[in-house]
Design a protein around this motif. Structure first.
Motif, mmCIF file in Angstrom:
data_model
loop_
_atom_site.group_PDB
_atom_site.id
_atom_site.type_symbol
_atom_site.label_atom_id
_atom_site.label_comp_id
_atom_site.label_asym_id
_atom_site.label_seq_id
_atom_site.Cartn_x
_atom_site.Cartn_y
_atom_site.Cartn_z
ATOM 1 N N HIS A 121 4.214 -1.034 6.935
ATOM 2 C CA HIS A 121 3.842 -2.157 6.060
ATOM 3 C C HIS A 121 4.350 -3.473 6.651
ATOM 4 O O HIS A 121 3.596 -4.452 6.750
ATOM 5 N N SER A 131 0.389 4.331 0.654
ATOM 6 C CA SER A 131 0.240 5.357 1.693
ATOM 7 C C SER A 131 0.902 4.969 3.016
ATOM 8 O O SER A 131 1.041 5.803 3.902
ATOM 9 N N ARG A 132 1.283 3.714 3.153
ATOM 10 C CA ARG A 132 1.962 3.286 4.369
ATOM 11 C C ARG A 132 3.458 3.559 4.275
ATOM 12 O O ARG A 132 4.026 3.621 3.190
ATOM 13 N N ARG A 182 4.824 5.047 -1.610
ATOM 14 C CA ARG A 182 4.573 5.621 -2.933
ATOM 15 C C ARG A 182 5.727 6.484 -3.420
ATOM 16 O O ARG A 182 5.819 6.790 -4.616
ATOM 17 N N HIS A 240 0.843 -1.204 0.000
ATOM 18 C CA HIS A 240 0.000 0.000 0.000
ATOM 19 C C HIS A 240 0.874 1.248 0.000
ATOM 20 O O HIS A 240 1.693 1.456 0.889
ATOM 21 N N ARG A 259 6.909 7.115 2.973
ATOM 22 C CA ARG A 259 5.765 6.415 2.396
ATOM 23 C C ARG A 259 6.198 5.659 1.142
ATOM 24 O O ARG A 259 7.017 6.133 0.353
#
Length: 313
Positions: free
Chosen positions: A95, A89-90, A128, A87, A126
């Motif tokens: 994570h 956003s983590r 991403r 994910h 993060r």
């Protein structure tokens, strides 16, 4: 010791048979390279082993048990199939801690594997914002999280820089030395040759080879010797008389097909021909692999048209 056992495994998708009665055993204590052209069935096989898909027939077990029956699977099996699955956003640390909680793994393991994979300094960033190589390292960290006895890694070197490639080689070899079962799918033949002890090769969902890497190269390559002498004409004549195929020779160097250096050296010694160089040419894993799979690739580029060939527009 925990092995992966695949027995008569078949997977069909409508009219396509992605895996066709595959039987093989991935043993502990060595790195097994999982090779094959695009569409060979490698990813499907790994998904079947991990219980992410259901076989049409046959079985795939880990330590004698299907993956879905493992109570805390990350403690037995670590896998990297898709580095983009985390994910975005983590943070990297969150994570891993979520994965740890779900399998009753101590939270400190998240920090340990972040350190081991070189991500400790970006643990609170993060996901991403991560590059492909960083996501790849995070996927490997997740695979190592439960200190598993079995690892399945799909293209683990993808996106890694040169330092990362050296690191993953060393990691894979260390895991095998520790007695773990390590299965690595890769398209990079020369890279696979640096870490694999054993090979399983598929094409069209079927098993083509299940053999030690050195034996595989020997089976699918022709013996060839490079030799140099001060008397090339005499050497050439002698070798041709003994039935050997010889090319070159004008500059004192020649190539002898279908023979080893020991045999050619013995012939030259008996005839009193001094040799300045004598060496076996070792085929690469890539050459041996292409010799086996050249006519089995599902997707193959056509040979380019000659620049002198006219084409209608």
């Amino acid at each position: 010791m925990t092995s992966i056992e695949v027995t008569d495994l078949t997977k069909e998708y409508r009219t396509t048979r992605a895996v066709d009665r595959l039987t093989c055993r991935i043993e502990p204590g060595r790195v097994t390279g999982f090779l094959g052209p695009n569409g060979a069935g490698k990813s499907t096989t790994m998904r079947l082993v991990l219980g992410l898909d259901h076989p049409t027939s046959g079985t795939a077990t880990i330590g004698g048990r299907p993956y879905p029956t493992l109570r805390e699977p990350l403690r037995t099996v670590g896998a990297l199939l898709d580095p983009q699955a985390a994910h975005g956003s983590r943070t990297a640390r969150d994570h891993l801690r979520c994965l740890a909680v779900s399998n009753r793994i101590p939270g400190r393991r998240a920090d340990e594997v972040l350190q081991e994979t070189g991500l400790a300094t970006v643990a609170h960033r993060r996901i991403r914002t991560f590059s492909l190589g960083m996501r790849q390292r995070l996927g490997i960290a997740a695979a190592l999280l439960g200190d598993p006895s079995v690892l399945l890694l799909d293209e683990p070197a993808n996106g890694l820089d040169p330092e990362g490639i050296v690191w993953i080689r060393q990691l894979l070899r260390r895991l095998a030395r520790e007695g773990r079962t390590v299965l690595v799918s890769s398209h990079l033949m020369n890279e696979t040759a640096t870490f694999a002890d054993h090979l399983v090769v598929l094409a069209g969902g079927r098993l083509l080879a299940d053999v030690a890497m050195r034996a595989f190269i020997a089976q699918h390559s022709q013996a060839r010797v490079h030799v140099r002498t001060g008397d090339p004409d005499r050497l050439r004549t002698t070798l041709l008389a003994h039935g050997y195929a010889v090319t070159g020779g004008d500059d004192g160097r020649c190539v002898v097909e279908g023979a080893g250096a020991e045999r050619i050296g013995a012939v030259a010694a008996r005839e009193g021909i001094p040799l300045l160089e004598l060496a076996d040419e070792r085929a690469s894993l890539e050459q041996a692999y292409l010799a086996l799979t050249a006519d089995k690739a599902e997707f193959a580029a056509a040979a380019p048209a000659s620049p002198n060939t006219s084409q209608e527009v």
